[in-house]
Design a protein around this motif. Structure first.
Motif, PDB file in Angstrom:
ATOM      1  N   GLY A  34     -73.261 -27.304 -19.324  1.00 50.09           N
ATOM      2  CA  GLY A  34     -73.705 -28.669 -19.085  1.00 50.09           C
ATOM      3  C   GLY A  34     -73.703 -28.955 -17.592  1.00 50.09           C
ATOM      4  O   GLY A  34     -73.185 -28.171 -16.790  1.00 50.09           O
ATOM      5  N   ARG A  77     -73.399 -32.327 -14.642  1.00 49.98           N
ATOM      6  CA  ARG A  77     -73.146 -33.752 -14.401  1.00 49.98           C
ATOM      7  C   ARG A  77     -73.705 -34.184 -13.056  1.00 49.98           C
ATOM      8  O   ARG A  77     -73.524 -33.487 -12.044  1.00 49.98           O
ATOM      9  N   TYR A  97     -76.407 -29.767 -22.188  1.00 48.77           N
ATOM     10  CA  TYR A  97     -76.520 -31.209 -22.005  1.00 48.77           C
ATOM     11  C   TYR A  97     -76.656 -31.561 -20.528  1.00 48.77           C
ATOM     12  O   TYR A  97     -76.331 -30.766 -19.643  1.00 48.77           O
ATOM     13  N   LEU A 120     -74.498 -29.622 -30.664  1.00 45.11           N
ATOM     14  CA  LEU A 120     -74.623 -29.410 -29.224  1.00 45.11           C
ATOM     15  C   LEU A 120     -74.952 -27.939 -28.995  1.00 45.11           C
ATOM     16  O   LEU A 120     -74.070 -27.107 -28.815  1.00 45.11           O
ATOM     17  N   HIS A 138     -75.244 -34.765 -18.161  1.00 44.57           N
ATOM     18  CA  HIS A 138     -74.253 -35.836 -18.173  1.00 44.57           C
ATOM     19  C   HIS A 138     -74.466 -36.688 -16.929  1.00 44.57           C
ATOM     20  O   HIS A 138     -74.341 -36.193 -15.811  1.00 44.57           O
ATOM     21  N   GLU A 168     -68.924 -27.538 -17.748  1.00 45.16           N
ATOM     22  CA  GLU A 168     -69.767 -28.551 -17.114  1.00 45.16           C
ATOM     23  C   GLU A 168     -69.734 -28.324 -15.614  1.00 45.16           C
ATOM     24  O   GLU A 168     -68.658 -28.230 -15.024  1.00 45.16           O
TER      25      GLU A 168
END
Length: 353
Positions: A224, A226, A259, A10, A261, A172
């Motif tokens: 990250g 979301r 990332y 990651l 999400h 995140e």
């Protein structure tokens, strides 16, 4: 064939497997929003996850939406989270802090005297929030000024720095579930006519500027994001989510985040697939249903739908979930009556295999 039990890189952080613990509000923070010894035990118990994503942590006092939720805006809070990250790392795990500003969701009784909940526009959410005084209707929020919006973006960046200081592997940004970032994205909650609202480009500006500020502070490899397209939770209406989210994800992809999400709500698998392609990097999916055993969700890694699968209630009730998934069970059953608030019951007392 790639499986859920294979490691993954990651953005420079090696995860032991592709099973993530989804962020879940538990409302068990201590006085002044600190993590407690129970918090330490709770997350350490679940360190066999490839990645733990914490409950939502408010970046500022006014960002609080529920009782007894933790913060990352004071030295005391940062010190309390260091105990959590140390314990998770000692157990071999990796942990990201979810930074969540609730926006219009909450109530002034949860905030210090004189503060009121804020939002992109003065639009009251339908529904209620639980407080120590009982359920209360959501109030009409204060519409953020341009200067206040920029200060809020800075709050996210400061909280991200605090997270790294507390030993988290990354953060995140919570752009889902009807909270502040989502409120800017959705046309029903964002009725502004300045650069922060109106067109798709303007409505996603806040989300992108938060991501830029955080990556500038701690690096893209530790950031990250979301989202939950078309999720009606907290009185959000997104009748045509595709233009907004495809545009947003292309902007996020350009930042080379660790990332993306996606929380899948409703029949949006086609859009989920499109967002995975547009993002190009590591993709975490919290699928529409994880099922009573989670076995069906694991197939989404094998067929390439996602790189990691995030489990919510199943991880809440099964601290050693990766081992149970690998063995095909058995599984503890989550107790919804203990999801929010309380003691160790329904928090740290679920047995391991």
């Amino acid at each position: 064939m790639t499986t859920a039990f294979d490691p993954i890189d990651l953005s420079g952080t090696t995860l032991a497997n592709r099973i993530a613990m989804a962020p879940m509000t538990r409302s068990r923070a201590g006085q002044d929003g600190v993590a407690t010894d129970l918090t330490v035990a709770y997350y350490a118990q679940r360190a066999s996850a490839g990645l733990i994503i914490t409950e939502g942590i408010q970046p500022s006092v006014v960002g609080q939406g529920y009782p007894d939720t933790p913060g990352l805006h004071s030295a005391e809070q940062v010190a309390s989270w260091r105990k959590v990250t140390d314990a998770v790392h000692a157990a071999g795990g990796k942990i990201f802090a979810q930074i969540m500003h609730a926006g219009r969701i909450g109530h002034p009784v949860l905030l210090p005297d004189g503060l009121v909940n804020v939002a992109p526009s003065a639009v009251t959410a339908k529904g209620q929030v639980y407080t120590a005084e009982g359920p209360k209707d959501f109030v009409t929020p204060h519409e953020l000024t341009d200067a206040e919006i920029r200060a809020t973006i800075a709050d996210f960046a400061t909280a991200a720095r605090h997270a790294i200081d507390a030993g988290f592997d990354g953060v995140e940004l919570h752009g889902a579930n009807g909270y502040l970032i989502h409120q800017f994205l959705a046309p029903g909650t964002n009725r502004r006519t300045d650069e922060w609202g109106g067109s798709v480009e303007n409505r996603l500006r806040f989300a992108v500027e938060v991501a830029k500020a955080v990556t500038a502070e701690i690096g893209a490899a530790r950031t990250g994001f979301r989202v939950s397209p078309a999720n009606p939770f907290n009185d959000i209406a997104e009748p045509d989510p595709e233009p907004t989210y495809t545009a947003l994800v292309k902007e996020l992809a350009a930042l080379d985040l660790a990332y993306l999400h996606v929380l899948e709500v409703g029949e949006i698998r086609e859009l989920v697939t499109r967002l995975r392609q547009d993002f190009g990097g590591t993709f975490i999916l919290n699928p529409q249903t994880e099922g009573p055993t989670g076995q069906d969700a694991l197939a989404l890694i094998e067929d390439g739908t996602a790189d990691l699968i995030a489990f919510g209630a199943l991880f809440l009730a099964n601290p050693d979930l990766p081992a149970r998934l690998k063995a095909g069970g058995p599984y503890n059953t989550p107790d919804p009556t203990t999801f929010y608030g309380g003691t160790e019951k329904g928090y740290t007392d679920y047995p391991a295999l």
